[in-house]
Enzyme design. Structure first.
Site, PDB file in Angstrom:
ATOM      1  CG  LEU A  76      -8.436   3.648 -16.128  1.00 32.06           C
ATOM      2  CD1 LEU A  76      -7.336   4.493 -16.750  1.00 32.06           C
ATOM      3  CD2 LEU A  76      -7.911   2.946 -14.886  1.00 32.06           C
ATOM      4  CG  ASP A  77     -11.447   4.900 -21.958  1.00 31.04           C
ATOM      5  OD1 ASP A  77     -12.165   5.798 -21.488  1.00 31.04           O
ATOM      6  OD2 ASP A  77     -10.716   5.056 -22.951  1.00 31.04           O
TER       7      ASP A  77
END
EC number: 5.4.99.25
Length: 338
Positions: A76-77
Protein backbone atom coordinates in the site's frame (compact mmCIF):
# COMPACT_ATOMS: atom_id res chain seq x y z
CA UNK A 1 5.03 7.83 -4.99
CA UNK A 2 7.66 8.86 -2.53
CA UNK A 3 10.86 6.93 -2.14
CA UNK A 4 11.02 4.87 1.03
CA UNK A 5 13.31 6.80 3.39
CA UNK A 6 12.46 4.79 6.47
CA UNK A 7 15.49 3.35 8.22
CA UNK A 8 15.28 -0.17 9.53
CA UNK A 9 15.87 -0.43 13.26
CA UNK A 10 15.54 2.42 15.71
CA UNK A 11 17.94 1.45 18.49
CA UNK A 12 19.03 4.39 20.66
CA UNK A 13 22.10 4.42 22.89
CA UNK A 14 21.16 4.85 26.55
CA UNK A 15 22.64 7.67 28.58
CA UNK A 16 24.96 6.99 31.51
CA UNK A 17 22.38 8.28 33.96
CA UNK A 18 20.08 5.41 33.04
CA UNK A 19 22.66 2.67 33.37
CA UNK A 20 24.95 3.86 36.15
CA UNK A 21 27.86 3.48 33.75
CA UNK A 22 29.84 6.44 32.46
CA UNK A 23 31.26 5.60 29.02
CA UNK A 24 34.52 7.04 27.86
CA UNK A 25 34.38 9.88 25.39
CA UNK A 26 33.60 8.46 21.97
CA UNK A 27 32.15 5.25 23.42
CA UNK A 28 28.50 4.30 23.61
CA UNK A 29 26.87 3.18 26.79
CA UNK A 30 25.64 -0.43 27.03
CA UNK A 31 22.37 -1.23 25.29
CA UNK A 32 19.68 -3.27 27.01
CA UNK A 33 19.52 -6.83 25.72
CA UNK A 34 17.00 -7.29 22.93
CA UNK A 35 14.24 -9.81 23.60
CA UNK A 36 14.68 -13.07 21.79
CA UNK A 37 12.52 -13.34 18.67
CA UNK A 38 9.61 -15.73 19.03
CA UNK A 39 7.54 -17.99 16.81
CA UNK A 40 4.35 -15.95 16.44
CA UNK A 41 1.68 -17.15 14.01
CA UNK A 42 -1.33 -15.28 12.70
CA UNK A 43 -2.61 -12.24 10.82
CA UNK A 44 -2.51 -8.61 11.92
CA UNK A 45 -4.93 -6.54 9.83
CA UNK A 46 -3.38 -3.09 10.06
CA UNK A 47 -5.35 0.04 9.22
CA UNK A 48 -2.31 1.82 7.79
CA UNK A 49 -2.17 5.60 8.14
CA UNK A 50 -1.22 7.98 5.34
CA UNK A 51 2.52 8.66 5.15
CA UNK A 52 3.76 5.27 6.32
CA UNK A 53 5.40 2.81 3.95
CA UNK A 54 4.29 -0.81 3.92
CA UNK A 55 7.84 -1.92 4.76
CA UNK A 56 7.97 0.30 7.85
CA UNK A 57 4.52 -0.90 8.95
CA UNK A 58 5.67 -4.52 8.82
CA UNK A 59 8.79 -3.64 10.83
CA UNK A 60 6.66 -2.01 13.56
CA UNK A 61 4.33 -5.00 13.82
CA UNK A 62 7.23 -7.44 13.84
CA UNK A 63 8.80 -5.50 16.73
CA UNK A 64 5.56 -5.22 18.73
CA UNK A 65 4.98 -8.98 18.58
CA UNK A 66 8.72 -9.76 18.73
CA UNK A 67 8.10 -12.11 15.80
CA UNK A 68 10.78 -13.99 13.88
CA UNK A 69 9.04 -13.81 10.51
CA UNK A 70 6.64 -11.35 8.89
CA UNK A 71 5.38 -10.25 5.49
CA UNK A 72 2.47 -8.30 4.01
CA UNK A 73 -0.24 -9.22 1.52
CA UNK A 74 0.04 -6.45 -1.06
CA UNK A 75 1.92 -3.14 -0.89
CA UNK A 76 0.00 0.00 0.00
CA UNK A 77 1.63 3.25 -1.14
CA UNK A 78 2.62 5.84 1.51
CA UNK A 79 -0.08 8.17 0.13
CA UNK A 80 -2.75 5.53 0.74
CA UNK A 81 -4.47 4.48 3.95
CA UNK A 82 -6.47 1.39 4.82
CA UNK A 83 -6.06 -2.33 5.12
CA UNK A 84 -2.57 -3.82 5.05
CA UNK A 85 -2.80 -7.46 6.17
CA UNK A 86 0.48 -8.54 7.77
CA UNK A 87 1.27 -12.24 8.13
CA UNK A 88 3.40 -13.51 11.02
CA UNK A 89 5.14 -16.88 11.16
CA UNK A 90 3.20 -19.72 9.53
CA UNK A 91 0.62 -17.25 8.22
CA UNK A 92 3.20 -16.19 5.61
CA UNK A 93 2.41 -19.47 3.82
CA UNK A 94 -1.13 -18.19 3.19
CA UNK A 95 -0.12 -14.77 1.78
CA UNK A 96 -0.64 -15.71 -1.91
CA UNK A 97 -4.26 -16.67 -1.23
CA UNK A 98 -4.99 -13.31 0.41
CA UNK A 99 -3.20 -11.39 -2.35
CA UNK A 100 -5.23 -13.22 -5.00
CA UNK A 101 -8.49 -12.18 -3.31
CA UNK A 102 -10.71 -9.29 -4.33
CA UNK A 103 -9.79 -5.79 -3.20
CA UNK A 104 -11.96 -2.73 -2.62
CA UNK A 105 -10.97 0.94 -2.62
CA UNK A 106 -12.41 4.38 -2.01
CA UNK A 107 -10.51 7.10 -3.85
CA UNK A 108 -10.67 10.72 -4.93
CA UNK A 109 -9.64 11.89 -8.38
CA UNK A 110 -8.55 15.51 -8.78
CA UNK A 111 -9.32 16.75 -12.30
CA UNK A 112 -7.23 19.02 -14.50
CA UNK A 113 -3.76 17.71 -13.69
CA UNK A 114 -1.80 14.60 -14.65
CA UNK A 115 1.37 13.67 -12.73
CA UNK A 116 4.26 11.36 -13.50
CA UNK A 117 3.24 9.03 -10.64
CA UNK A 118 -0.53 9.33 -11.31
CA UNK A 119 -1.04 10.50 -7.73
CA UNK A 120 -0.62 13.67 -5.69
CA UNK A 121 3.03 12.95 -4.83
CA UNK A 122 4.27 13.18 -8.40
CA UNK A 123 5.46 16.05 -10.58
CA UNK A 124 2.90 17.67 -12.85
CA UNK A 125 3.39 16.62 -16.48
CA UNK A 126 0.23 18.05 -18.10
CA UNK A 127 -2.74 20.29 -17.23
CA UNK A 128 -6.17 21.02 -18.64
CA UNK A 129 -8.78 23.73 -18.07
CA UNK A 130 -11.60 21.29 -18.84
CA UNK A 131 -13.66 19.75 -16.04
CA UNK A 132 -16.11 16.84 -16.40
CA UNK A 133 -19.73 16.88 -15.29
CA UNK A 134 -21.40 14.02 -13.44
CA UNK A 135 -23.27 12.77 -16.50
CA UNK A 136 -20.08 12.48 -18.56
CA UNK A 137 -18.32 10.53 -15.81
CA UNK A 138 -21.18 8.12 -15.26
CA UNK A 139 -21.55 7.50 -18.98
CA UNK A 140 -17.88 6.50 -19.16
CA UNK A 141 -17.77 4.07 -16.22
CA UNK A 142 -19.09 0.99 -18.11
CA UNK A 143 -15.92 1.14 -20.25
CA UNK A 144 -13.90 0.67 -17.07
CA UNK A 145 -15.66 -2.37 -15.68
CA UNK A 146 -15.22 -6.04 -16.49
CA UNK A 147 -11.97 -7.26 -18.02
CA UNK A 148 -10.10 -4.20 -19.29
CA UNK A 149 -6.64 -3.56 -20.67
CA UNK A 150 -4.60 -1.37 -18.34
CA UNK A 151 -1.11 0.11 -18.63
CA UNK A 152 0.43 0.17 -15.11
CA UNK A 153 1.88 3.46 -13.80
CA UNK A 154 5.52 4.12 -14.63
CA UNK A 155 6.16 4.34 -10.89
CA UNK A 156 5.15 0.78 -10.04
CA UNK A 157 6.81 -2.36 -8.70
CA UNK A 158 6.59 -4.19 -12.03
CA UNK A 159 9.96 -5.54 -13.15
CA UNK A 160 11.58 -4.61 -16.46
CA UNK A 161 14.65 -6.72 -17.28
CA UNK A 162 14.98 -7.55 -13.59
CA UNK A 163 14.62 -3.99 -12.28
CA UNK A 164 11.62 -2.31 -10.70
CA UNK A 165 9.87 0.20 -12.92
CA UNK A 166 9.90 2.86 -10.18
CA UNK A 167 13.68 2.57 -9.81
CA UNK A 168 14.15 3.12 -13.53
CA UNK A 169 11.70 6.04 -13.53
CA UNK A 170 13.49 7.70 -10.58
CA UNK A 171 16.76 7.41 -12.50
CA UNK A 172 15.19 9.36 -15.37
CA UNK A 173 14.92 6.43 -17.76
CA UNK A 174 12.00 6.15 -20.14
CA UNK A 175 9.74 3.42 -18.84
CA UNK A 176 7.50 1.67 -21.36
CA UNK A 177 5.04 -0.77 -19.78
CA UNK A 178 2.72 -2.97 -21.78
CA UNK A 179 -1.03 -3.02 -21.29
CA UNK A 180 -2.31 -6.10 -19.52
CA UNK A 181 -5.77 -7.42 -18.67
CA UNK A 182 -7.18 -6.63 -15.22
CA UNK A 183 -10.57 -7.33 -13.69
CA UNK A 184 -12.65 -4.42 -12.34
CA UNK A 185 -15.89 -5.77 -10.92
CA UNK A 186 -17.35 -2.46 -9.83
CA UNK A 187 -16.56 1.21 -10.37
CA UNK A 188 -19.10 3.73 -9.14
CA UNK A 189 -19.23 7.50 -8.70
CA UNK A 190 -19.93 8.38 -5.06
CA UNK A 191 -19.62 12.19 -5.10
CA UNK A 192 -18.71 14.97 -7.54
CA UNK A 193 -18.08 18.68 -6.96
CA UNK A 194 -16.73 19.72 -10.36
CA UNK A 195 -13.06 19.87 -9.36
CA UNK A 196 -12.82 16.35 -7.99
CA UNK A 197 -14.80 13.11 -7.78
CA UNK A 198 -15.00 10.31 -5.23
CA UNK A 199 -15.21 6.73 -6.50
CA UNK A 200 -15.64 3.24 -5.06
CA UNK A 201 -14.02 0.29 -6.81
CA UNK A 202 -13.81 -3.48 -6.43
CA UNK A 203 -11.13 -5.18 -8.46
CA UNK A 204 -8.83 -8.15 -8.82
CA UNK A 205 -5.13 -8.69 -8.33
CA UNK A 206 -2.80 -6.43 -10.30
CA UNK A 207 -5.25 -3.56 -10.82
CA UNK A 208 -3.81 -0.08 -10.25
CA UNK A 209 -6.26 2.53 -8.98
CA UNK A 210 -3.80 5.24 -10.03
CA UNK A 211 -4.05 3.97 -13.61
CA UNK A 212 -7.87 4.07 -13.41
CA UNK A 213 -7.69 7.75 -12.43
CA UNK A 214 -5.18 8.54 -15.18
CA UNK A 215 -7.21 6.77 -17.86
CA UNK A 216 -10.51 8.31 -16.74
CA UNK A 217 -8.94 11.76 -16.98
CA UNK A 218 -7.62 11.12 -20.48
CA UNK A 219 -10.89 9.62 -21.70
CA UNK A 220 -12.84 12.60 -20.33
CA UNK A 221 -10.40 15.03 -21.95
CA UNK A 222 -9.64 16.78 -18.67
CA UNK A 223 -6.74 14.75 -17.18
CA UNK A 224 -6.67 13.56 -13.58
CA UNK A 225 -4.72 11.94 -10.77
CA UNK A 226 -5.45 10.20 -7.46
CA UNK A 227 -5.64 12.72 -4.63
CA UNK A 228 -6.64 10.31 -1.84
CA UNK A 229 -6.80 6.52 -1.70
CA UNK A 230 -8.10 4.12 0.94
CA UNK A 231 -8.17 0.31 0.71
CA UNK A 232 -11.28 -1.07 2.39
CA UNK A 233 -11.03 -4.78 1.62
CA UNK A 234 -8.32 -7.36 0.89
CA UNK A 235 -9.47 -10.93 0.31
CA UNK A 236 -11.25 -12.13 3.47
CA UNK A 237 -10.40 -8.98 5.46
CA UNK A 238 -12.86 -6.09 5.65
CA UNK A 239 -12.53 -2.55 6.98
CA UNK A 240 -14.11 -3.50 10.31
CA UNK A 241 -11.24 -5.97 10.85
CA UNK A 242 -8.58 -3.25 10.83
CA UNK A 243 -6.56 -2.19 13.86
CA UNK A 244 -4.69 1.11 14.10
CA UNK A 245 -0.99 1.58 14.77
CA UNK A 246 -1.85 3.35 18.05
CA UNK A 247 -3.98 0.41 19.19
CA UNK A 248 -1.17 -2.01 18.32
CA UNK A 249 1.38 0.03 20.24
CA UNK A 250 -0.83 -0.20 23.31
CA UNK A 251 -0.35 -3.97 23.13
CA UNK A 252 3.38 -3.64 23.83
CA UNK A 253 2.72 -3.36 27.54
CA UNK A 254 0.71 -6.59 27.63
CA UNK A 255 1.95 -10.11 28.09
CA UNK A 256 2.41 -12.49 25.16
CA UNK A 257 -0.99 -14.16 25.45
CA UNK A 258 -2.88 -10.85 25.72
CA UNK A 259 -1.09 -9.41 22.68
CA UNK A 260 -2.04 -12.44 20.65
CA UNK A 261 -5.66 -12.37 21.81
CA UNK A 262 -6.19 -8.69 21.03
CA UNK A 263 -4.03 -8.26 17.93
CA UNK A 264 -3.80 -11.58 16.07
CA UNK A 265 -6.24 -13.41 13.82
CA UNK A 266 -5.84 -17.14 13.15
CA UNK A 267 -3.61 -18.38 10.33
CA UNK A 268 -6.58 -20.18 8.79
CA UNK A 269 -8.37 -16.87 8.12
CA UNK A 270 -6.03 -16.35 5.16
CA UNK A 271 -7.44 -19.50 3.55
CA UNK A 272 -11.11 -18.56 3.90
CA UNK A 273 -11.69 -18.77 0.14
CA UNK A 274 -10.44 -22.38 -0.11
CA UNK A 275 -12.55 -25.51 0.34
CA UNK A 276 -11.88 -27.32 3.62
CA UNK A 277 -11.10 -30.99 4.10
CA UNK A 278 -10.98 -32.82 7.43
CA UNK A 279 -8.71 -35.79 8.03
CA UNK A 280 -7.93 -38.10 10.92
CA UNK A 281 -4.86 -37.65 13.09
CA UNK A 282 -3.23 -40.69 11.48
CA UNK A 283 -3.79 -39.21 8.01
CA UNK A 284 -2.46 -35.87 9.29
CA UNK A 285 0.73 -37.68 10.27
CA UNK A 286 1.08 -39.14 6.78
CA UNK A 287 0.62 -35.73 5.19
CA UNK A 288 3.25 -34.26 7.53
CA UNK A 289 5.71 -36.91 6.28
CA UNK A 290 5.00 -35.90 2.68
CA UNK A 291 2.76 -38.87 1.92
CA UNK A 292 -0.57 -38.63 0.11
CA UNK A 293 -3.75 -40.03 1.61
CA UNK A 294 -6.87 -41.49 0.01
CA UNK A 295 -10.13 -39.97 1.20
CA UNK A 296 -12.96 -42.47 1.30
CA UNK A 297 -16.47 -42.67 2.62
CA UNK A 298 -19.73 -40.82 2.30
CA UNK A 299 -18.23 -37.49 3.40
CA UNK A 300 -15.22 -37.65 1.07
CA UNK A 301 -14.92 -34.44 -1.02
CA UNK A 302 -15.88 -34.71 -4.67
CA UNK A 303 -14.07 -31.70 -6.13
CA UNK A 304 -10.47 -31.18 -7.14
CA UNK A 305 -7.86 -28.49 -6.61
CA UNK A 306 -6.18 -26.78 -3.68
CA UNK A 307 -7.79 -27.27 -0.27
CA UNK A 308 -7.16 -26.30 3.35
CA UNK A 309 -6.67 -29.43 5.45
CA UNK A 310 -7.79 -29.68 9.09
CA UNK A 311 -7.50 -32.38 11.73
CA UNK A 312 -9.86 -32.11 14.71
CA UNK A 313 -10.43 -28.42 13.92
CA UNK A 314 -6.75 -27.50 13.66
CA UNK A 315 -5.18 -26.32 10.39
CA UNK A 316 -2.41 -28.73 9.39
CA UNK A 317 -1.72 -28.35 5.67
CA UNK A 318 -2.43 -27.07 2.21
CA UNK A 319 -3.15 -29.92 -0.13
CA UNK A 320 -4.03 -30.74 -3.73
CA UNK A 321 -7.06 -32.96 -4.15
CA UNK A 322 -7.15 -35.17 -7.24
CA UNK A 323 -9.55 -38.08 -7.83
CA UNK A 324 -10.13 -38.52 -4.11
CA UNK A 325 -6.42 -38.54 -3.28
CA UNK A 326 -4.98 -35.73 -1.16
CA UNK A 327 -1.38 -34.68 -1.86
CA UNK A 328 0.38 -32.37 0.66
CA UNK A 329 1.58 -29.04 -0.73
CA UNK A 330 2.55 -27.07 2.40
CA UNK A 331 2.60 -28.26 6.02
CA UNK A 332 1.74 -25.87 8.86
CA UNK A 333 3.77 -26.20 12.05
CA UNK A 334 1.26 -24.71 14.46
CA UNK A 335 1.20 -25.47 18.19
CA UNK A 336 -2.40 -26.65 18.22
CA UNK A 337 -1.68 -29.08 15.36
CA UNK A 338 1.13 -30.91 17.19
Amino acid sequence: MSQDKEQQGDGVALGSGETGFQPREGQRGPRPPRPKKRDVHGWVVLDKPVGMTSTHAVAIIKRIFNAKKAGHAGTLDPLASGLLPVALGEATKTVPFVMDGRKAYAFTVSWGTETDTDDAEGAVVATSEARPDRAAIEALLPRFTGTVMQVPPRFSAIKIDGERAYDLARDGEVVELQARPVQIDRLSLVAHDGQSSVFAAECGKGTYVRAIARDLGRALGCLGHVATLRRTRVGPFEEADGISIDALRELEGLDEAARAEKGLRPVAVGLATLPQVSVTRSDAGRLARGQSVLLRGRDAPLGEGCVAVFAHGALIALGDLEHGELHPRRIFNLPQAR
